[in-house]
Design an enzyme around this catalytic site. Structure first.
Site, PDB file in Angstrom:
ATOM      1  N   GLU A 104       0.832  -1.209   0.000  1.00  0.00           N
ATOM      2  CA  GLU A 104       0.000   0.000   0.000  1.00  0.00           C
ATOM      3  C   GLU A 104       0.862   1.253   0.000  1.00  0.00           C
ATOM      4  O   GLU A 104       0.649   2.185  -0.782  1.00  0.00           O
ATOM      5  CB  GLU A 104      -0.923   0.010   1.235  1.00  0.00           C
ATOM      6  CG  GLU A 104      -1.956   1.139   1.232  1.00  0.00           C
ATOM      7  CD  GLU A 104      -1.471   2.432   1.884  1.00  0.00           C
ATOM      8  OE1 GLU A 104      -2.112   3.470   1.698  1.00  0.00           O
ATOM      9  OE2 GLU A 104      -0.425   2.413   2.566  1.00  0.00           O
ATOM     10  N   GLU A 105       1.858   1.257   0.899  1.00  0.00           N
ATOM     11  CA  GLU A 105       2.633   2.496   1.127  1.00  0.00           C
ATOM     12  C   GLU A 105       3.319   2.992  -0.140  1.00  0.00           C
ATOM     13  O   GLU A 105       3.435   4.187  -0.358  1.00  0.00           O
ATOM     14  CB  GLU A 105       3.696   2.255   2.210  1.00  0.00           C
ATOM     15  CG  GLU A 105       3.132   1.868   3.567  1.00  0.00           C
ATOM     16  CD  GLU A 105       2.421   3.021   4.268  1.00  0.00           C
ATOM     17  OE1 GLU A 105       2.240   4.086   3.664  1.00  0.00           O
ATOM     18  OE2 GLU A 105       2.051   2.833   5.450  1.00  0.00           O
TER      19      GLU A 105
HETATM   20 ZN    ZN Z   1       1.242   4.692   5.807  1.00  0.00          ZN
HETATM   21 ZN    ZN Z   2      -1.406   2.744   6.175  1.00  0.00          ZN
END
Ligand code: ZN
Ligand code: ZN
Length: 476
Positions: free
Chosen positions: A332-333
């Site tokens: 995600e990051e």
């Molecule tokens: Zn984050």
């Molecule tokens: Zn996060």
């Protein structure tokens, strides 16, 4: 007088409810049966005693530790996820892989070269270009805000180092972050357009410690992005003071070494509690973290909360009405790769996705419940709100964000909710070396599990669905 106002408010509320019902035509007012309401209460009681979430959180942050998207550590986190979901009795446990570009820091340093030589605490922003070996040096030009930089002429910063000194507001709902992210993602592109050799930003964070906050920067705008790093808040103060006091240009040297690969394998970990129907409720958090801390609040807490809540619902007698699917999204990051890959891989069964929700805002108490249902189904939010009231969760609105990893799913029409967490302190720790297990309050974690268990159960059992949202181009 007060009584009159209350009576008027009650009358107005009754009128609103009546008109909503009238609009909804055949749909009866949504409600839980007595037995369902009792189950919700039992789930909340169990959640407030829960030890599983803490155990998962401690296990992931200790046995795997930091887990950057696409790295071997993230692969170990996937193995961890499979092991734990199987151990807890989830079914159809699997990893769904996808490919993604890879970025990692190797080393980073910065210093004021003159006139006040000293080191500065910096960290490279995610996906930043590296500098040439030995670094780049230049005169620092300070902009108080990103807007000031964006308003600056298209040339004139040749050979300079841009410093965007915009501060971030501390708020309970994290709204200060939206603005701060713009600075983090765009400073490098805007600086590069104007000929600068590097960009520094004041960290997107609210603490006063000497910990710079990392986070993703834009690389998509491509060729003009220059190497970019965040200064800790006190180091940003220091650099601003140096600029004030210096009688000559302030020269800073920045040395960032990074490694990249065009394509590596990452994946989403999935486990299910099969339901009586083929309808699906999707919940989860993201399995990856930044590399500086152990990602306890971002987002091992979200993984732990949603898994523990699903387990409580799965332990009830009989199958849930709808399948409860726990997803531990990857990467995600570094670009929401897992969330986008999930929506792509499951686009043919999106009509079976009844509702989606993600926990990705730390481990603070849930204080508000937002929905994003179709307008006709929005009144169903009241069923959740009523159940969560004893946990001091207040009703929100019907404009829920849902979470980064379910953005692509939401854009395919799937309704979402947000169990909003108190983020007052979140950005003191977020994306820093201080994101570690000791920062999580076990009681707050339990309150989250209780709220999520109630939410998941109601989402699974409530009669009728939550409508569909307008389908949007996600622009992947
Ligand atoms: Zn984050
Ligand atoms: Zn996060």
């Amino acid at each position: 007088m007060r009584k009159n106002i209350i009576a008027m408010l009650a009358a107005a509320a009754a009128a609103a409810t009546f008109s909503q019902q009238a609009n909804a035509q055949e749909a009866p007012p949504p409600a839980l049966t007595e037995a369902q309401a009792a189950t919700v209460d039992r789930l909340i009681d169990a959640g407030l005693e829960d030890d599983l979430a803490w155990d998962l959180l401690e296990s992931l942050t200790t046995e795997v530790g930091p887990r950057l998207g696409g790295s071997p550590a993230e692969a170990r986190a996937r193995e961890w996820g499979v092991r734990e979901l199987k151990r807890l009795g989830f079914k159809n446990v699997r990893i769904e892989t996808y490919e993604m570009p890879y970025w990692a820091r190797i080393s980073e340093s910065a210093e004021i070269v003159s006139p006040f030589p000293q080191p500065l605490a910096v960290t490279a922003l995610g996906r930043s270009r590296g500098t040439p070996e030995g670094g780049v040096a230049g005169e620092v030009v300070r902009f108080r805000t990103l807007l000031e930089l964006q308003d600056a002429p298209e040339t004139g910063l040749e050979g300079k180092i841009v410093f965007v000194d915009e501060p971030m507001a501390r708020t309970q709902d994290g709204s200060g972050y939206g603005t701060a992210v713009r600075k983090r993602s765009q400073a490098a592109v805007e600086a590069g357009k104007r000929g600068a050799v590097a960009a520094l930003i004041r960290s997107a964070g609210t603490d006063s410690h000497r910990n710079p906050h990392t986070g993703g920067a834009l690389s998509g705008a491509g060729e003009t992005a220059v190497p970019t790093a965040a200064l800790s808040n006190p180091d940003a103060d220091q650099l601003a003071r140096a600029l004030e006091r210096a009688k000559a240009p302030v020269i800073v040297k920045l040395d960032l070494q990074v490694e990249t690969a065009e394509s590596v394998i990452s994946g989403n970990v999935i486990g299910e509690i099969p339901g009586q129907t083929d309808e699906i409720i999707v919940i989860g958090g993201h399995l990856d973290s930044w590399d500086l801390g152990t990602g306890a609040i971002d987002d091992a807490s979200g993984i732990a909360i949603t898994t523990a809540a699903a387990k409580l619902v799965g332990d009830l007698k009989g199958k849930p009405k709808r399948t409860i699917r726990v997803v531990m999204w990857g990467a995600e990051e570094v670009g929401i790769y897992g969330g986008k890959a999930y929506a792509e891989a499951h686009k043919d069964e999106m009509d079976k996705h009844v509702l989606a929700a993600e926990s990705d805002f730390g481990a603070g108490r849930v204080y508000r419940f937002d929905t994003r249902f179709s307008d006709e189904e929005a009144p169903k939010g009241k069923v959740f709100e009523a159940a969560l009231r004893r946990l001091a969760v207040t009703p929100g609105n019907n404009m829920a964000f849902g979470g980064a990893d379910i953005g692509a799913t939401r854009d395919l029409g799937v309704p979402v909710v947000s169990l909003r967490q108190d983020g007052t302190d979140y950005f003191d720790l977020h994306h820093t070396p201080d994101d570690t297990l000791d920062k999580v309050d076990p009681e707050d974690l339990r309150q989250n599990v209780a709220a999520w268990a109630a939410f998941v159960y109601i989402a699974s059992e409530l009669e009728g669905d939550f409508g569909r949202l307008p389908v949007k181009e996600t622009g992947q």
